[in-house]
Design a protein around this motif. Structure first.
Motif, PDB file in Angstrom:
ATOM      1  N   LEU A  85      -0.213   5.541  -8.447  1.00 33.10           N
ATOM      2  CA  LEU A  85       0.669   4.440  -8.093  1.00 33.10           C
ATOM      3  C   LEU A  85       2.087   4.975  -7.967  1.00 33.10           C
ATOM      4  N   VAL A 114      -1.476   4.210  -3.934  1.00 34.82           N
ATOM      5  CA  VAL A 114      -0.891   2.885  -3.716  1.00 34.82           C
ATOM      6  C   VAL A 114       0.617   3.023  -3.857  1.00 34.82           C
ATOM      7  N   TRP A 124       4.220   0.897  -4.104  1.00 30.89           N
ATOM      8  CA  TRP A 124       4.777  -0.424  -4.428  1.00 30.89           C
ATOM      9  C   TRP A 124       6.288  -0.359  -4.329  1.00 30.89           C
ATOM     10  N   ALA A 142      -0.397   6.307   1.976  1.00 28.95           N
ATOM     11  CA  ALA A 142      -1.043   5.384   1.045  1.00 28.95           C
ATOM     12  C   ALA A 142      -2.156   4.579   1.690  1.00 28.95           C
ATOM     13  N   GLN A 143      -3.155   4.226   0.870  1.00 29.44           N
ATOM     14  CA  GLN A 143      -4.205   3.313   1.308  1.00 29.44           C
ATOM     15  C   GLN A 143      -3.755   1.857   1.195  1.00 29.44           C
ATOM     16  N   ARG A 144      -2.908   1.582   0.212  1.00 28.31           N
ATOM     17  CA  ARG A 144      -2.399   0.233   0.019  1.00 28.31           C
ATOM     18  C   ARG A 144      -0.890   0.295  -0.122  1.00 28.31           C
ATOM     19  N   ARG A 145      -0.223  -0.713   0.453  1.00 32.67           N
ATOM     20  CA  ARG A 145       1.236  -0.785   0.438  1.00 32.67           C
ATOM     21  C   ARG A 145       1.635  -2.186  -0.026  1.00 32.67           C
ATOM     22  N   GLU A 164      -3.727  -6.877  -7.368  1.00 30.75           N
ATOM     23  CA  GLU A 164      -3.625  -6.080  -6.139  1.00 30.75           C
ATOM     24  C   GLU A 164      -4.254  -4.704  -6.302  1.00 30.75           C
ATOM     25  N   LEU A 165      -4.245  -4.155  -7.509  1.00 33.54           N
ATOM     26  CA  LEU A 165      -4.834  -2.834  -7.717  1.00 33.54           C
ATOM     27  C   LEU A 165      -6.355  -2.889  -7.795  1.00 33.54           C
ATOM     28  N   LEU A 174      -8.736  -1.804  -2.736  1.00 35.31           N
ATOM     29  CA  LEU A 174      -8.057  -0.779  -1.950  1.00 35.31           C
ATOM     30  C   LEU A 174      -8.382  -0.906  -0.469  1.00 35.31           C
TER      31      LEU A 174
END
Length: 305
Positions: free
Chosen positions: A35, A119, A121, A139-142, A282-283, A286
């Protein structure tokens, strides 16, 4: 345990992490993701506290990037937090200045967990295009948070123009329980169409806009927003149907009353969600949040700004 590393390099940080692992045991085992928290020039402690709490459900390595204000020379100070100071994670705080700020992606690369999802944040400042940001590209998630923006409604519409799979915003997560309750209510008879919906809430809170956009996109009916300065986030959702209105009302930010035709009033615990709760949610995923993407890109266009 807190380890300060002034005027350091990522190589030295990695060496110190390995040494701490050898001295204290296999602290990195079981980490499921990296993260990255981009705090810019803000105090990162609130975000770190939320990430530490979230790490108890999602063990991770937390990399925090914050700028050293008032300094022009290129430099890097670091702090490593382990054990009781880091929840179920290991926290690496990078305080950067000067030219280092232009290369944050190469700065964090040596510190990423191998073969683990990434990820990113942004808890304070929302980038113009998260997926094209140097950190966002890896990142896979933003995760953004438009509640911290000076003009949240405009920020949401800016994000809609650049949305890519993997983007999400904590204003959307803060409305999860509202969406669940409304969806569950509409799944009960009578199965009538909603002719009009009204969302009432704090005048600038982006969750109000996203809730209205979700209703407009899902129900294909006119949706009105009633903005109340100083209200505790979303305070009421009213769905107008032929047999009578469905009203979910939470004036105090703690307990909601659900009122439906020919049914007794139901009292439901619905407190305003804390930052750590939203981050934990959110975590958990993914993959792309397709509903959020549709609401952001199409639903917002169905309501007035």
């Amino acid at each position: 345990m807190i380890i300060d590393l002034p005027d350091t390099t990522t190589r030295d940080i990695n060496k110190r992490l390995i040494k701490a692992r050898d001295e204290g045991g296999a602290i990195a085992l079981g980490r499921v993701l990296t993260l990255i928290i981009d705090a810019d020039a803000h105090d990162p402690e609130e975000a770190i506290e939320a990430a530490n709490a979230a790490s108890r459900e999602h063990p991770c390595r937390i990399i925090v990037i914050t700028e050293r204000t008032g300094e022009r020379e290129a430099g890097l100070d670091a702090q490593i937090r382990l054990g009781g100071d880091a929840g179920a994670s290991e926290v690496v705080i990078l305080r950067i200045s000067g030219g280092v700020t232009r290369h944050v992606d190469t700065l964090v690369m040596p510190l990423l967990l191998p073969d683990a999802p990434i990820v990113v944040w942004w808890p304070y400042d929302v980038p113009a295009n998260p997926s094209e940001h140097p950190l966002g590209r890896m990142a896979q998630r933003r995760i953004t948070d438009t509640t911290t923006c000076p003009r949240p409604s405009r920020a949401l519409r800016d994000l809609a123009r650049v949305y890519e799979d993997g983007d999400t915003d904590l204003a959307w997560t803060r409305a999860t329980l509202w969406r669940g309750l409304i969806a569950a209510t509409l799944d009960q008879p009578p199965f009538e169409p909603v002719h009009r919906a009204v969302v009432t809430g704090e005048s600038t809170h982006p969750s109000v806009d996203l809730m209205a956009a979700w209703l407009a996109q899902a129900l294909r009916c006119p949706v009105e927003i009633e903005r109340v300065p100083g209200a505790p986030a979303i305070t009421q959702v009213r769905l107008e149907r032929t047999s009578g209105d469905i009203v979910l009302d939470r004036p105090d930010g703690k307990t909601a009353a659900l009122r439906q035709p020919d049914q007794p009033e139901h009292r439901i615990a619905l407190p305003i969600r804390q930052l750590r709760e939203c981050l934990v949610e959110e975590l958990r995923r993914l993959d792309a949040d397709e509903v959020y993407g549709e609401v952001l890109q199409k639903g917002l266009a169905r309501i007035d700004a």
